[in-house]
Design an enzyme around this catalytic site. Structure first.
Site, PDB file in Angstrom:
ATOM      1  N   GLY A 238      82.231  42.524  33.212  1.00 57.85           N
ATOM      2  CA  GLY A 238      81.987  41.105  33.436  1.00 57.85           C
ATOM      3  C   GLY A 238      82.568  40.260  32.339  1.00 57.85           C
ATOM      4  O   GLY A 238      83.643  40.567  31.804  1.00 57.85           O
ATOM      5  N   SER A 239      81.835  39.210  31.978  1.00 55.66           N
ATOM      6  CA  SER A 239      82.371  38.232  31.023  1.00 55.66           C
ATOM      7  C   SER A 239      82.269  38.732  29.586  1.00 55.66           C
ATOM      8  O   SER A 239      81.440  39.578  29.258  1.00 55.66           O
ATOM      9  CB  SER A 239      81.588  36.924  31.138  1.00 55.66           C
ATOM     10  N   GLY A 242      78.723  37.846  28.356  1.00 54.11           N
ATOM     11  CA  GLY A 242      77.678  38.768  28.819  1.00 54.11           C
ATOM     12  C   GLY A 242      77.776  40.115  28.122  1.00 54.11           C
ATOM     13  O   GLY A 242      76.778  40.661  27.649  1.00 54.11           O
ATOM     14  N   GLY A 243      78.990  40.639  28.042  1.00 56.05           N
ATOM     15  CA  GLY A 243      79.184  41.947  27.406  1.00 56.05           C
ATOM     16  C   GLY A 243      78.791  41.920  25.944  1.00 56.05           C
ATOM     17  O   GLY A 243      78.125  42.830  25.448  1.00 56.05           O
ATOM     18  N   GLU A 262      83.319  46.305  29.719  1.00 56.21           N
ATOM     19  CA  GLU A 262      84.705  45.975  30.073  1.00 56.21           C
ATOM     20  C   GLU A 262      84.702  44.481  30.330  1.00 56.21           C
ATOM     21  O   GLU A 262      84.092  44.017  31.290  1.00 56.21           O
ATOM     22  CB  GLU A 262      85.106  46.794  31.305  1.00 56.21           C
ATOM     23  N   CYS A 299      90.315  41.781  36.501  1.00 53.00           N
ATOM     24  CA  CYS A 299      90.338  41.833  35.028  1.00 53.00           C
ATOM     25  C   CYS A 299      91.738  42.149  34.519  1.00 53.00           C
ATOM     26  O   CYS A 299      92.033  41.955  33.351  1.00 53.00           O
ATOM     27  CB  CYS A 299      89.324  42.842  34.522  1.00 53.00           C
ATOM     28  N   GLU A 387      91.072  34.928  28.051  1.00 57.69           N
ATOM     29  CA  GLU A 387      91.030  35.018  29.508  1.00 57.69           C
ATOM     30  C   GLU A 387      90.547  33.730  30.180  1.00 57.69           C
ATOM     31  O   GLU A 387      89.507  33.186  29.819  1.00 57.69           O
ATOM     32  CB  GLU A 387      90.096  36.175  29.917  1.00 57.69           C
TER      33      GLU A 387
HETATM   34  P1  NAP Z   1      78.714  37.879  33.777  1.00 54.94           P
HETATM   35  O1  NAP Z   1      78.159  36.500  33.611  1.00 54.94           O
HETATM   36  O2  NAP Z   1      79.166  38.547  32.558  1.00 54.94           O
HETATM   37  O3  NAP Z   1      77.575  38.750  34.488  1.00 54.94           O
HETATM   38  C1  NAP Z   1      77.705  40.149  34.693  1.00 54.94           C
HETATM   39  C2  NAP Z   1      76.324  40.795  34.718  1.00 54.94           C
HETATM   40  O4  NAP Z   1      75.738  40.719  33.431  1.00 54.94           O
HETATM   41  C3  NAP Z   1      75.347  40.114  35.647  1.00 54.94           C
HETATM   42  O5  NAP Z   1      74.478  41.099  36.158  1.00 54.94           O
HETATM   43  C4  NAP Z   1      74.590  39.183  34.737  1.00 54.94           C
HETATM   44  O6  NAP Z   1      73.350  38.959  35.309  1.00 54.94           O
HETATM   45  C5  NAP Z   1      74.514  40.000  33.456  1.00 54.94           C
HETATM   46  N1  NAP Z   1      74.468  39.184  32.247  1.00 54.94           N
HETATM   47  C6  NAP Z   1      75.342  38.198  31.907  1.00 54.94           C
HETATM   48  N2  NAP Z   1      75.029  37.697  30.702  1.00 54.94           N
HETATM   49  C7  NAP Z   1      73.948  38.386  30.275  1.00 54.94           C
HETATM   50  C8  NAP Z   1      73.142  38.318  29.102  1.00 54.94           C
HETATM   51  N3  NAP Z   1      73.382  37.444  28.135  1.00 54.94           N
HETATM   52  N4  NAP Z   1      72.104  39.159  28.979  1.00 54.94           N
HETATM   53  C9  NAP Z   1      71.833  40.048  29.958  1.00 54.94           C
HETATM   54  N5  NAP Z   1      72.539  40.148  31.097  1.00 54.94           N
HETATM   55  C10 NAP Z   1      73.584  39.326  31.253  1.00 54.94           C
HETATM   56  O7  NAP Z   1      79.908  37.891  34.765  1.00 54.94           O
HETATM   57  P2  NAP Z   1      80.122  37.183  36.184  1.00 54.94           P
HETATM   58  O8  NAP Z   1      78.852  36.614  36.676  1.00 54.94           O
HETATM   59  O9  NAP Z   1      80.739  38.195  37.024  1.00 54.94           O
HETATM   60  O10 NAP Z   1      81.198  36.048  35.952  1.00 54.94           O
HETATM   61  C11 NAP Z   1      81.185  35.153  34.901  1.00 54.94           C
HETATM   62  C12 NAP Z   1      82.521  35.182  34.193  1.00 54.94           C
HETATM   63  O11 NAP Z   1      82.823  36.522  33.820  1.00 54.94           O
HETATM   64  C13 NAP Z   1      83.717  34.781  35.024  1.00 54.94           C
HETATM   65  O12 NAP Z   1      83.932  33.411  35.052  1.00 54.94           O
HETATM   66  C14 NAP Z   1      84.815  35.518  34.361  1.00 54.94           C
HETATM   67  O13 NAP Z   1      85.319  34.789  33.278  1.00 54.94           O
HETATM   68  C15 NAP Z   1      84.204  36.754  33.831  1.00 54.94           C
HETATM   69  N6  NAP Z   1      84.476  37.989  34.595  1.00 54.94           N
HETATM   70  C16 NAP Z   1      85.323  38.890  34.081  1.00 54.94           C
HETATM   71  C17 NAP Z   1      85.551  40.065  34.764  1.00 54.94           C
HETATM   72  C18 NAP Z   1      86.459  41.082  34.206  1.00 54.94           C
HETATM   73  O14 NAP Z   1      86.653  42.104  34.812  1.00 54.94           O
HETATM   74  N7  NAP Z   1      87.007  40.841  33.079  1.00 54.94           N
HETATM   75  C19 NAP Z   1      84.944  40.328  35.960  1.00 54.94           C
HETATM   76  C20 NAP Z   1      84.071  39.386  36.476  1.00 54.94           C
HETATM   77  C21 NAP Z   1      83.848  38.230  35.765  1.00 54.94           C
HETATM   78  P3  NAP Z   1      72.571  37.559  35.150  1.00 54.94           P
HETATM   79  O15 NAP Z   1      73.536  36.482  35.514  1.00 54.94           O
HETATM   80  O16 NAP Z   1      71.440  37.732  36.092  1.00 54.94           O
HETATM   81  O17 NAP Z   1      72.155  37.505  33.736  1.00 54.94           O
END
Ligand code: NAP
Length: 521
Positions: A238-239, A242-243, A262, A299, A387
């Protein structure tokens, strides 16, 4: 508690019972119809999270010792049961993500193929990396599973990087049990796949709790999981934000655990002079296809490309502009991801990038964009090479070869780095290859980074901030290495050794015996 007793209303956890009291609920959003999907999902309570991880830890005691053939049968059954879900699964996934059915059909095949690939890997058995030194002392090493893995499903791969995706397949193959946090954007899809896993677990005699699904749409739920003392590791896609948050939580625990996050990268593409002279126009079309594939939601999307300014044929940039303006605006996975994309494009412009071309704007859709900035500006200011998730790419034009190398040296860690060049180009830019080898997990010559093959040699990872840590991969069978640790047995009596390390090699696997790979001792 039995898996078959698992209730289905409210909670989407499989593998254990859950308390009836619930504190929050959420729904998925249909990006194509721009409307909420009626069904409500309950946010898992702390008690439910604790129950799932505790049960998974108990299941691990049995699961880790099950013969590989039995674990392989479980993986195979999951693949079969996902296929049996038929088009209903694809329709639900499409409603929740806006991804077209054809793409989801491919993604489902990739998901089931990777489950089968891991089943074949553990059936063959040599993945345990057995090493035997028969000197004094007699030392024998192999890899063993580490425990309960928490898998965070990704928004952009509702099947291949979610509930039964690559991380889950690798963890279960290794002999670990899994608690998966479903991505809140596709709870219905996640639940269907979890049901397929649960049925597979029952039919192949797996211990209760070998897999559980946790639903939730708040960071608290993910954080609650990450601090659970019985967890052994976290796998995340994910982001960056978040990671990194999960990584920090995991390292602050009384018992820190690894986080295999990742988080994506800009996947730079270098176009060298001669190849652009020879086939710039064709490359322009292919490149824009790669940038805008799936509304840029990969990604491995090439977020920047670098050319050597003085040698840059004008027709290349003109072709790119022409191609990008023909790409229709597209729906993104979630409104939040669309907002982040639009803010990202605005941010690039604030940092001095010029918008060269884009497609017609729409309130709820993402328009593809081509931007440009000089190498001097990039090298002078704070990094612009981060990114922007979506269908855009930033052209950085270097003034000369030295500047090209300087830009390459400035890059942060990447999942991929690509060079387009003739043989002469490549021979003249050997230093570029050397620099990029230190930066990325996958180097590509005359290809495009989107499209990641699932095989034994693939690396989908890279130095920080692409992943934490760079030693692993989240695609391909080598991904199993993230969920094991080496253990060695010194001067053990033969009868007490695991079969993988016994003299007669009953499993017939490849082992390193006194420094040589062999099947005999
Ligand atoms: P995300 O916000 O990172 O969320 C991914 C997972 O992690 C979700 O289950 C989210 O659940 C959880 N999460 C996120 N922040 C967290 C935290 N601080 N503590 C605990 N859990 C957390 O990713 P996304 O929703 O897919 O998209 C957001 C952004 O991520 C996009 O705009 C993009 O920039 C990026 N992204 C990158 C990739 C890649 O492969 N590089 C793929 C997808 C997205 P909750 O929301 O319920 O907390």
């Amino acid at each position: 508690m039995s898996m078959s007793q698992t209730a289905s209303t409210g909670s989407q956890m499989s593998g254990h019972h859950f308390s009836p009291e619930v504190h929050r609920s959420f729904r998925a959003f249909n990006p194509l119809k721009q409307e909420w999907i009626p069904r409500e999902f309950k946010e898992a309570t702390p008690e439910e999270i604790d129950a799932a991880v505790t049960l998974a830890a108990a299941a691990f005691i049995r699961y880790r010792k099950m013969p590989a053939a039995q674990r392989a049968a479980f993986l195979q059954a999951i693949a079969d049961n996902i296929i049996l879900l038929g088009d209903a699964l694809l329709h639900i996934a499409s409603d929740e993500t806006g991804l077209p059915l054809a793409r989801l059909r491919n993604e489902r095949d990739r998901t089931t193929n990777q489950l089968c690939l891991f089943a074949a890997l553990i059936t063959e058995g040599s993945w345990v990396n057995a090493r035997i030194d028969t000197g004094t002392p007699d030392v024998r090493q192999m890899r063993i599973p580490i425990g309960v893995i928490c898998v965070f499903g990704a928004s952009n791969f509702p099947l291949a990087f979610s509930v039964a995706g690559g991380d889950t397949a690798a963890a279960l193959a290794a002999g670990c049990t899994v608690v998966c946090k479903a991505h809140p954007a596709h709870p219905n899809t996640s639940e269907m796949v979890a049901t397929a896993i649960r049925q597979s677990a029952i039919s192949t005699g797996m211990p209760d709790g070998v897999f559980s699904l946790i639903q939730g749409a708040t960071h608290e739920t993910g954080q609650q999981l990450a601090i659970h003392p019985l967890l052994a590791a976290i796998a995340f896609t994910g982001s960056f934000r978040g990671g990194k948050a999960l990584y920090e939580t995991a390292t602050r625990r009384p018992t820190p655990i690894p986080v295999y996050a990742e988080m994506g990268s800009v996947n730079p593409v270098f176009f060298l002079p001669r190849i652009l002279q020879q086939k710039g126009e064709a490359l322009a079309g292919q490149f824009i296809q790669s940038v805008t594939l799936g509304v840029g939601q990969f990604c491995t999307n090439p977020g920047i490309f670098i050319t050597n300014g003085p040698d840059l044929p004008h027709h290349f940039i003109e072709s790119l502009q022409k191609h990008i303006s023909t790409i229709p605006a597209g729906f993104m996975l979630t409104p939040g991801i669309l907002d982040a994309y639009n803010n990202g494009i605005a941010g690039l412009q604030e940092q001095g990038a010029e918008l060269l071309a884009n497609t017609a704007a729409s309130l709820s859709q993402a328009s593809a964009a081509l931007l440009q900035i000089s190498a001097q500006k990039v090298l002078a200011g704070p990094s612009i090479m981060h990114e922007v998730f979506g269908p855009s790419t930033l052209h950085i034009s270097a003034g000369n070869k030295q500047e090209l190398y300087q830009l390459a040296n400035t890059l942060e860690g990447q999942l991929t780095a690509t060079i387009h060049g003739t043989e002469e180009d490549l021979r003249e830019h050997i230093e570029l290859v050397d620099i990029l080898r230190e930066k990325a997990g996958r180097l590509i010559i005359n290809g495009f980074p989107t499209g990641v093959a699932v095989n034994h040699a693939m690396v989908h990872g890279g130095p920080w901030p692409a992943t934490t840590p760079a030693a692993g991969t989240s695609v391909g069978t080598a991904a199993i290495g993230r969920f094991v640790r080496p253990v060695c047995f010194q001067d053990f009596p033969a009868w007490l050794l695991p079969p993988e390390l016994q003299d007669r090699n009953p499993l017939g696997i490849w082992r390193m015996v006194n420094g040589n790979f062999s099947k005999t001792l």
